[in-house]
Design a protein around this motif. Structure first.
Motif, mmCIF file in Angstrom:
data_model
loop_
_atom_site.group_PDB
_atom_site.id
_atom_site.type_symbol
_atom_site.label_atom_id
_atom_site.label_comp_id
_atom_site.label_asym_id
_atom_site.label_seq_id
_atom_site.Cartn_x
_atom_site.Cartn_y
_atom_site.Cartn_z
ATOM 1 N N GLY A 11 -3.533 2.241 0.986
ATOM 2 C CA GLY A 11 -4.677 2.868 1.652
ATOM 3 C C GLY A 11 -4.750 4.361 1.361
ATOM 4 O O GLY A 11 -5.816 4.895 1.015
ATOM 5 N N GLY A 13 -3.042 6.142 -1.062
ATOM 6 C CA GLY A 13 -3.140 6.386 -2.507
ATOM 7 C C GLY A 13 -4.567 6.271 -3.002
ATOM 8 O O GLY A 13 -5.034 7.076 -3.813
ATOM 9 N N SER A 34 2.322 2.657 -9.488
ATOM 10 C CA SER A 34 2.857 1.995 -8.309
ATOM 11 C C SER A 34 3.616 0.753 -8.741
ATOM 12 O O SER A 34 3.668 0.434 -9.931
ATOM 13 C CB SER A 34 1.712 1.652 -7.352
ATOM 14 N N ARG A 35 4.201 0.085 -7.742
ATOM 15 C CA ARG A 35 4.980 -1.109 -8.045
ATOM 16 C C ARG A 35 4.072 -2.215 -8.588
ATOM 17 O O ARG A 35 4.375 -2.877 -9.558
ATOM 18 C CB ARG A 35 5.674 -1.552 -6.754
ATOM 19 N N THR A 36 2.906 -2.387 -7.938
ATOM 20 C CA THR A 36 1.961 -3.433 -8.354
ATOM 21 C C THR A 36 0.806 -2.761 -9.081
ATOM 22 O O THR A 36 -0.074 -2.164 -8.452
ATOM 23 C CB THR A 36 1.438 -4.188 -7.113
ATOM 24 N N ARG A 39 -3.047 -3.025 -8.171
ATOM 25 C CA ARG A 39 -3.675 -2.196 -7.131
ATOM 26 C C ARG A 39 -4.120 -0.853 -7.717
ATOM 27 O O ARG A 39 -5.149 -0.305 -7.342
ATOM 28 C CB ARG A 39 -2.712 -1.970 -5.958
ATOM 29 N N VAL A 83 2.666 9.109 -2.449
ATOM 30 C CA VAL A 83 2.054 8.428 -1.305
ATOM 31 C C VAL A 83 2.413 6.940 -1.342
ATOM 32 O O VAL A 83 1.614 6.087 -0.990
ATOM 33 C CB VAL A 83 0.520 8.657 -1.232
ATOM 34 N N LEU A 85 6.071 4.869 -0.094
ATOM 35 C CA LEU A 85 6.629 4.782 1.258
ATOM 36 C C LEU A 85 7.754 5.801 1.462
ATOM 37 O O LEU A 85 8.348 6.270 0.487
ATOM 38 C CB LEU A 85 7.131 3.348 1.502
ATOM 39 N N PRO A 86 8.075 6.123 2.718
ATOM 40 C CA PRO A 86 9.122 7.123 2.984
ATOM 41 C C PRO A 86 10.483 6.744 2.386
ATOM 42 O O PRO A 86 11.299 7.615 2.113
ATOM 43 C CB PRO A 86 9.212 7.158 4.512
ATOM 44 N N THR A 106 3.872 12.893 2.143
ATOM 45 C CA THR A 106 3.172 12.914 3.436
ATOM 46 C C THR A 106 4.036 12.388 4.585
ATOM 47 O O THR A 106 3.558 12.306 5.713
ATOM 48 C CB THR A 106 1.893 12.047 3.392
ATOM 49 N N ALA A 107 5.264 11.977 4.306
ATOM 50 C CA ALA A 107 6.098 11.404 5.368
ATOM 51 C C ALA A 107 7.565 11.637 5.032
ATOM 52 O O ALA A 107 7.949 11.497 3.870
ATOM 53 C CB ALA A 107 5.838 9.904 5.491
ATOM 54 N N PHE A 142 -2.069 14.249 7.656
ATOM 55 C CA PHE A 142 -2.707 14.905 8.814
ATOM 56 C C PHE A 142 -1.668 15.258 9.865
ATOM 57 O O PHE A 142 -1.571 16.399 10.297
ATOM 58 C CB PHE A 142 -3.830 14.053 9.430
ATOM 59 N N ASP A 143 -0.867 14.226 10.263
ATOM 60 C CA ASP A 143 0.182 14.528 11.232
ATOM 61 C C ASP A 143 1.426 13.763 10.843
ATOM 62 O O ASP A 143 1.503 12.587 11.162
ATOM 63 C CB ASP A 143 -0.262 14.249 12.666
ATOM 64 N N PRO A 144 2.387 14.379 10.147
ATOM 65 C CA PRO A 144 2.475 15.804 9.849
ATOM 66 C C PRO A 144 1.478 16.229 8.771
ATOM 67 O O PRO A 144 0.999 15.403 8.001
ATOM 68 C CB PRO A 144 3.900 15.957 9.314
ATOM 69 N N THR A 347 -5.177 11.171 6.008
ATOM 70 C CA THR A 347 -3.874 11.430 5.373
ATOM 71 C C THR A 347 -4.069 11.864 3.916
ATOM 72 O O THR A 347 -3.419 12.808 3.447
ATOM 73 C CB THR A 347 -2.999 10.160 5.399
HETATM 74 P P1 NDP Z 1 0.490 1.074 1.976
HETATM 75 O O1 NDP Z 1 1.514 0.106 2.396
HETATM 76 O O2 NDP Z 1 -0.958 0.735 2.083
HETATM 77 O O3 NDP Z 1 0.738 1.502 0.437
HETATM 78 C C1 NDP Z 1 2.020 1.808 -0.032
HETATM 79 C C2 NDP Z 1 1.937 1.852 -1.547
HETATM 80 O O4 NDP Z 1 3.251 2.206 -2.039
HETATM 81 C C3 NDP Z 1 1.582 0.514 -2.195
HETATM 82 O O5 NDP Z 1 0.786 0.750 -3.323
HETATM 83 C C4 NDP Z 1 2.958 -0.033 -2.573
HETATM 84 O O6 NDP Z 1 2.966 -0.922 -3.658
HETATM 85 C C5 NDP Z 1 3.647 1.249 -3.014
HETATM 86 N N1 NDP Z 1 5.092 1.070 -3.041
HETATM 87 C C6 NDP Z 1 5.890 0.587 -2.061
HETATM 88 N N2 NDP Z 1 7.164 0.531 -2.507
HETATM 89 C C7 NDP Z 1 7.144 0.997 -3.784
HETATM 90 C C8 NDP Z 1 8.135 1.183 -4.779
HETATM 91 N N3 NDP Z 1 9.429 0.890 -4.557
HETATM 92 N N4 NDP Z 1 7.753 1.668 -5.972
HETATM 93 C C9 NDP Z 1 6.465 1.978 -6.232
HETATM 94 N N5 NDP Z 1 5.479 1.823 -5.341
HETATM 95 C C10 NDP Z 1 5.822 1.336 -4.121
HETATM 96 O O7 NDP Z 1 0.805 2.419 2.776
HETATM 97 P P2 NDP Z 1 -0.235 3.591 3.172
HETATM 98 O O8 NDP Z 1 -1.044 3.945 1.979
HETATM 99 O O9 NDP Z 1 -0.891 3.207 4.435
HETATM 100 O O10 NDP Z 1 0.771 4.802 3.490
HETATM 101 C C11 NDP Z 1 1.339 5.565 2.437
HETATM 102 C C12 NDP Z 1 2.233 6.668 2.992
HETATM 103 O O11 NDP Z 1 1.489 7.541 3.811
HETATM 104 C C13 NDP Z 1 3.390 6.169 3.868
HETATM 105 O O12 NDP Z 1 4.560 6.888 3.490
HETATM 106 C C14 NDP Z 1 3.011 6.561 5.247
HETATM 107 O O13 NDP Z 1 4.142 6.810 6.066
HETATM 108 C C15 NDP Z 1 2.242 7.843 4.969
HETATM 109 N N6 NDP Z 1 1.330 8.224 6.057
HETATM 110 C C16 NDP Z 1 1.321 9.521 6.483
HETATM 111 C C17 NDP Z 1 0.471 9.924 7.489
HETATM 112 C C18 NDP Z 1 0.369 11.375 7.856
HETATM 113 O O14 NDP Z 1 -0.584 11.737 8.556
HETATM 114 N N7 NDP Z 1 1.252 12.244 7.459
HETATM 115 C C19 NDP Z 1 -0.411 8.970 8.192
HETATM 116 C C20 NDP Z 1 -0.407 7.633 7.607
HETATM 117 C C21 NDP Z 1 0.465 7.290 6.596
HETATM 118 P P3 NDP Z 1 2.813 -2.522 -3.429
HETATM 119 O O15 NDP Z 1 1.345 -2.765 -3.497
HETATM 120 O O16 NDP Z 1 3.569 -3.125 -4.577
HETATM 121 O O17 NDP Z 1 3.429 -2.866 -2.101
#
Ligand code: NDP
Length: 406
Positions: A11, A13, A34-36, A39, A83, A85-86, A106-107, A142-144, A347
């Motif tokens: 979402g 990204g 990304s991994r997939t 997308r 963007v 995962l953490p 962002t996290a 946004f937050d953080p 975000t």
């Molecule tokens: P999604 O789950 O929608 O997307 C995560 C993406 O990361 C997917 O494309 C996923 O690929 C990819 N991914 C996961 N693992 C790996 C890996 N090992 N290697 C490569 N790519 C990988 O998450 P969101 O877009 O909703 O959130 C993204 C980030 O934003 C998160 O870290 C979240 O914590 C942060 N965030 C921060 C906010 C803020 O205000 N600071 C608010 C909301 C979110 P795949 O399709 O293969 O799973």
């Protein structure tokens, strides 16, 4: 004119790629990995339709430092916008150090096997980034993110002294599902099922999860029940805002959401430790994620608004002052613009504005930084035109915005 590599095509990204594509004057070349890769390709197709720009895509497992370094060496971007995962923060920071590329996320980092997010792991990289002459900007969402910049702006321009800050995060939108999360379900559920924590007079205080709630009256949205949570920006702001007595974080949740969450917890579906099932080891929360709607898929029919901001109290020119500094964002308007819902949008846009600050040299430094450590003015000047206008509302001191729960 700089090349940027975006890692993650969920979402958030999706928004980052679309918004970078709108600013060809800064982001001259964009690669999304990304991994997939399917997308990434879908995001690239949407960008081509909406802006006519061509985005290249790549596959990478961001848990694997060697794969990341190979990609960075092949692409030679000026900046990585992370963007995904953490869990991947540290592997991507390692790869940036090896390939000599700046970093933004962002996290903050969270180990896979422990629901505990803290800056200590990423702050430990300060010396290595400083010595390499590289910059890492942490928490540019946004937050953080914007909330940290709002606090820095309040400190510099709106107050002589700040006494308390309450960060308020309201989503008054409706996606039509009985239960869904607005960003990655696994990260979201791990965050909100932890004990509530806030900082007061130099000490962290813990309370049972969701045990403190208040009714805040949000601009353009109205009164919403809001629950005290621990949120990562509290850790850096407690250190960086001078003279602060207390800082807390509240987020809104509907009764339906909380009931579902309680049931899922009670039956063990939010557990993060592996369990044996018919000869296989599965992690219940990962299985739950597979069942829940993909947050990005909520966007097409999402209606309503978010309102996120900082309620700051202190003194200015010898008199008490209380303000709410905030943004309101409309889910449907985000969808029309970049095919996203407002949580992803709020975000993704700040991630792009943070990247603009770094690439144009407005924010520069060697080391690892949190958002409030830089001049808030250029960031806030860019934020509105990039899609997130903000306002400052004066609140009469003594006028009660918090109402005790019924
Ligand atoms: P999604 O789950 O929608 O997307 C995560 C993406 O990361 C997917 O494309 C996923 O690929 C990819 N991914 C996961 N693992 C790996 C890996 N090992 N290697 C490569 N790519 C990988 O998450 P969101 O877009 O909703 O959130 C993204 C980030 O934003 C998160 O870290 C979240 O914590 C942060 N965030 C921060 C906010 C803020 O205000 N600071 C608010 C909301 C979110 P795949 O399709 O293969 O799973």
């Amino acid at each position: 004119m700089k090349k940027v590599l975006i890692i993650g095509a969920g979402g958030v990204g999706n928004v980052v790629v679309h918004k970078c594509a709108q600013r060809a004057d800064i982001f001259s070349e964009i690669v999304v990995a990304s991994r997939t890769v399917a997308r990434c390709d879908a995001v690239a197709r949407s960008v081509a339709e909406l802006t006519g720009r061509t985005i290249r895509t790549a596959t990478v497992d961001a848990d694997d430092v060697r794969q990341l370094v190979a990609l960075l060496d092949a692409e030679r971007p000026s900046l990585v916008i992370h963007v995904a995962l953490p869990y991947q923060d540290l592997s991507i920071m390692e790869a940036c150090l090896a390939a000599k590329v700046d970093y933004l996320d962002t996290a903050n980092y969270e180990p896979l096997d422990e629901a505990k997010f803290e800056y200590k792991w990423q702050w430990a990289y300060r010396e290595r980034f400083r010595e390499a002459g590289l910059m890492a900007l942490l928490g540019s969402g946004f937050d953080p993110g914007v909330t940290n910049v709002f606090c820095a702006y309040a400190q510099e321009s709106l107050f002589d002294e700040i006494r308390t800050i309450d960060i308020l995060d309201c989503n008054a939108g409706s996606h039509g599902h009985p239960f869904a999360t607005n960003f990655n379900p696994e990260i979201n559920i791990r965050e909100i099922t932890q004990p509530g924590r806030y900082w007061e007079r130099g000490e962290w205080r813990s309370i049972a999860p969701m045990s403190e709630r208040r009714l805040f009256d949000y601009p353009e949205v109205g009164p919403q029940m809001s629950y005290l949570l621990y949120h990562e920006e509290l850790e850096s702001l407690a250190q960086n805002i001078r003279g602060l007595e207390r800082i807390r974080f509240y987020m809104t949740f509907g009764d339906e959401y909380l009931t579902h969450l309680r049931v899922l917890q009670n039956v063990g579906l939010t557990r993060i430790d592996p369990v044996e099932f018919r000869g296989q080891r599965i992690v219940p929360i990962q299985f739950l994620k597979a069942l829940l709607p993909d947050p990005a898929s909520l966007a097409a029919t999402y209606t309503g608004k978010t309102c996120i901001g900082c309620l700051v109290e202190g003194r200015k020119d010898g008199a008490p002052r209380r303000i709410f500094i905030y943004n309101v964002c409309d889910h449907a308007a985000c969808y029309r613009e970049v095919r996203a819902q407002a949580i992803s949008y709020t975000t993704g846009v700040p991630a792009v504005v943070g990247a603009m600050m770094m690439l144009t040299g407005r924010w520069r430094g060697a080391g690892v930084f949190n958002m409030e450590e830089f001049d808030p003015a250029p960031f806030l000047d860019a934020l509105g035109p990039m899609g997130l206008p903000w306002q400052v509302q004066e609140i009469a001191v003594g006028a009660e915005q918090e109402v005790p729960p019924a």
